[in-house]
Design a protein around this motif. Structure first.
Motif, PDB file in Angstrom:
ATOM      1  N   PHE A 265       0.983  -1.240   0.028  1.00  0.00           N
ATOM      2  CA  PHE A 265       0.108   0.083   0.032  1.00  0.00           C
ATOM      3  C   PHE A 265       0.763   1.184  -0.024  1.00  0.00           C
ATOM      4  CE2 PHE A 265      -3.543  -2.663   2.118  1.00  0.00           C
ATOM      5  CZ  PHE A 265      -4.284  -2.764   0.841  1.00  0.00           C
ATOM      6  N   GLY A 266       2.103   1.315   0.603  1.00  0.00           N
ATOM      7  CA  GLY A 266       2.988   2.429   0.783  1.00  0.00           C
ATOM      8  C   GLY A 266       3.603   2.546  -0.845  1.00  0.00           C
TER       9      GLY A 266
ATOM     10  N   ARG B 220      -3.845   8.773  -3.174  1.00  0.00           N
ATOM     11  CA  ARG B 220      -3.760   7.872  -1.797  1.00  0.00           C
ATOM     12  C   ARG B 220      -5.212   7.423  -1.516  1.00  0.00           C
ATOM     13  NH1 ARG B 220       0.103  11.584  -0.445  1.00  0.00           N
ATOM     14  NH2 ARG B 220       1.976  10.687  -0.054  1.00  0.00           N
ATOM     15  N   ARG B 221      -6.251   7.980  -2.181  1.00  0.00           N
ATOM     16  CA  ARG B 221      -7.625   7.463  -2.009  1.00  0.00           C
ATOM     17  C   ARG B 221      -7.809   6.007  -2.487  1.00  0.00           C
ATOM     18  NH1 ARG B 221     -11.693  11.384  -4.603  1.00  0.00           N
ATOM     19  NH2 ARG B 221     -11.376  12.535  -2.833  1.00  0.00           N
ATOM     20  N   GLU B 222      -7.268   5.751  -3.477  1.00  0.00           N
ATOM     21  CA  GLU B 222      -7.212   4.376  -4.076  1.00  0.00           C
ATOM     22  C   GLU B 222      -6.689   3.160  -2.788  1.00  0.00           C
ATOM     23  OE1 GLU B 222      -5.354   3.871  -7.659  1.00  0.00           O
ATOM     24  OE2 GLU B 222      -6.172   5.469  -8.573  1.00  0.00           O
ATOM     25  N   PRO B 223      -5.789   3.218  -2.484  1.00  0.00           N
ATOM     26  CA  PRO B 223      -5.189   2.376  -1.500  1.00  0.00           C
ATOM     27  C   PRO B 223      -5.952   2.541  -0.178  1.00  0.00           C
ATOM     28  CG  PRO B 223      -3.487   3.863  -1.685  1.00  0.00           C
ATOM     29  CD  PRO B 223      -4.481   4.148  -2.793  1.00  0.00           C
ATOM     30  N   LEU B 224      -6.554   3.649   0.208  1.00  0.00           N
ATOM     31  CA  LEU B 224      -7.324   3.874   1.404  1.00  0.00           C
ATOM     32  C   LEU B 224      -8.627   2.830   1.231  1.00  0.00           C
ATOM     33  CD1 LEU B 224      -6.269   7.634   2.165  1.00  0.00           C
ATOM     34  CD2 LEU B 224      -5.779   5.372   3.597  1.00  0.00           C
ATOM     35  N   VAL B 225      -9.140   3.310   0.196  1.00  0.00           N
ATOM     36  CA  VAL B 225     -10.628   2.687  -0.041  1.00  0.00           C
ATOM     37  C   VAL B 225     -10.721   1.320  -0.068  1.00  0.00           C
ATOM     38  CG1 VAL B 225     -12.556   2.672  -1.549  1.00  0.00           C
ATOM     39  CG2 VAL B 225     -11.774   4.624  -1.064  1.00  0.00           C
ATOM     40  N   ILE B 226      -9.809   0.657  -0.951  1.00  0.00           N
ATOM     41  CA  ILE B 226      -9.513  -0.648  -1.158  1.00  0.00           C
ATOM     42  C   ILE B 226      -9.177  -1.470  -0.008  1.00  0.00           C
ATOM     43  CG2 ILE B 226      -8.227  -2.517  -2.460  1.00  0.00           C
ATOM     44  CD1 ILE B 226     -10.143  -1.050  -4.228  1.00  0.00           C
TER      45      ILE B 226
END
Length: 500
Positions: A71-72, A80-86
């Motif tokens: 994710f990093g 950053r929204r992509e890794p946060l939501v997934i």
């Protein structure tokens, strides 16, 4: 240089607040079941033993350890929204799976293991959160923002057991909804609540979160992974290499800090059941209260630490925190003469009522003669005779246990926030997603080895060995801190761009 507008400042801090919330929810996901995993595991799968419990608790961290660097890395190159939501969606699904682990007819313990590992995988987003906050704050704001992040994480760890304690009123049976095949009880209600919080988090990320980036001086600049406004002020500031010795040392120190806390968290329920003859429900309830109090203490410590760090610097406070943790574990060593109550019944069967402590040492065959109601299946309590050390290791008094709790609850938050703050300052203005991923992974590695280490050492050799080894580990980490002390300075200070 682009001076930050009021609107940009507000938007930047709104996004940081959403990151605080994400951090809070990710730690609630971990701690909301930590006290009840063991009794629930015994209930759904009698073949599971204490060492399997170590693996279930560790599986969360294995998931997080694998996911954090991924994710990093993702957050360094994409919005950053992509890794946060997934990641949050994975946690929600995993919590729902945990609520159904009682349904299959066999191998239930492996379903539970999978559910916890996936919740952990979703919690890999803390690397994204930390790297975002490091990039969206100036050096002067950093300690305070990192302390707030850790405070939100701590509040999550505290409120998790509090929610769990509230849900114990539903009871072990609870309500069954046939059409959903769902049992809503004190074990499943907390995870479903956790899933609901995750859904709320996803909605807020879409609604409020925006990408922002500032340099060490607080000047607005372009974010690599967004099309936001800003200048390229960073270019001349990113020259210079990162001090990798300091980075590795901080990873090791962070590993030790999380290792000792994971040991402490894991051991709470089995230790109190063995030493004080508490039942499963009592152990979950009382330790929930104790952990909640420690958590409140931690939050106060985070607030105080922000002020202290301005005066003495982060390094001195990290040193003091490690010393306090050392004293906390030293107190936990068995010093007295009195032995714990022995649970003899385990030899025969589990259908004997928990008897008063004076009768605890009565051999099981004389207890067998008591007239029991036919439906009575109270659980046996005390230190199981299968753990041979129970017969010759003195008990740890409740006063020792509580004092140790208070000290560890003071030292741990200090070490946690100082190591994160020093780490983000040493790394400087380059995107920190991958490095924060490695730091989170080393913390997760500690959370894996801690429970496995303590469940093996404690079960086979007892508390004296377990806590002596921990004291040794903390002493070694204090020596390491001494060696690298002078190198733990901010990137901008190291290259003479700012005064310390």
């Amino acid at each position: 240089n682009v001076v930050e507008t009021q609107e940009h400042y507000k938007s930047r801090w709104r996004s940081i607040w959403i990151m605080y919330l994400t951090m809070f929810l990710s730690s609630v996901g971990f701690s909301i079941v930590i006290m009840s995993v063991w009794p629930y595991l015994q209930k759904i799968d009698p073949t599971a033993d204490a060492s399997f419990l170590g693996w279930i608790i560790a599986s969360y961290s294995i998931g997080q350890m694998v996911a954090s660097p991924l994710f990093g890395l993702w957050s360094n190159y994409r919005p950053r929204r992509e890794p946060l939501v997934i990641s949050t969606a994975i946690s929600v699904a995993a919590n729902c799976l945990y609520a159904y682990v009682h349904v299959p007819h066999s191998h239930n313990k492996y379903y539970m293991l999978t559910a916890r590992a996936l919740v952990g995988f979703g919690a890999g987003n803390v690397a994204v959160v930390r790297s975002y906050i490091a990039g969206a704050t100036s050096l002067t704001e950093r300690t305070s923002a990192m302390a707030n992040t850790s405070a939100c994480q701590a509040v999550g760890f505290i409120l998790g057991p509090v929610f769990q304690t509230c849900f114990t009123y539903i009871g072990e049976e609870g309500v069954t909804w046939k059409f959903l095949c769902l049992q809503l009880n004190m074990y499943t209600a907390p995870v479903l609540f956790g899933a609901l919080l995750g859904v709320i988090n996803i909605i807020l990320i879409f609604a409020i979160f925006r990408e922002h980036r500032v340099d060490d001086m607080g000047r607005q600049c372009k974010s690599i992974n967004s099309n936001g406004e800003g200048s390229d002020v960073l270019d001349q500031n990113t020259e210079g290499s990162i001090d990798h010795v300091a980075v590795v040392a901080l990873n090791i120190l962070f590993f030790v800090i999380l290792f000792v806390f994971a040991v402490f968290e894991t051991i709470a329920t089995p230790l109190t059941m063995d030493m004080y003859s508490w039942t499963r429900k009592e152990a979950v309830f009382y330790n929930g209260i104790i952990l909640s109090v420690i958590g409140i203490e931690s939050v106060i410590v985070f607030m105080v630490v922000k002020m202290l760090a301005k005066r003495t610097g982060e390094r001195a406070i990290l040193h003091a925190g490690l010393l306090i943790v050392l004293v906390g574990f030293f107190i936990l060593l068995p010093w007295g003469k009195k032995l714990p109550n022995i649970q003899w019944q385990e030899i025969k069967n589990n259908s004997i009522p928990g008897t008063a402590p004076t009768e605890m040492l009565t051999p099981f065959w004389s207890l067998q003669e008591m007239q029991l109601p036919s439906n009575h299946t109270a659980e046996p309590v005390g230190c199981p005779v299968t753990q041979s050390w129970c017969l010759n290791t003195p008990m740890i008094y409740l006063a020792q246990y509580i004092s140790s709790d208070v000290l560890i609850g003071l030292g741990y938050p200090v070490c946690n926030v100082m190591s994160y703050t020093l780490y983000s300052k040493v790394l400087g203005p380059k995107p920190q997603g991958v490095y924060m991923g490695w730091l989170t992974a080393s913390g997760s590695g500690a959370r894996i080895l801690g429970p496995v280490f303590v469940s093996q050492i404690y079960t086979h050799l007892g508390p004296r060995w377990a806590f002596s080894l921990i004291c040794g580990v903390v002493v070694v980490s204090l020596l390491l801190l001494e060696i690298v002390y002078k190198r733990l300075i901010a990137f901008s200070v190291r290259y003479g761009r700012m005064q310390e």
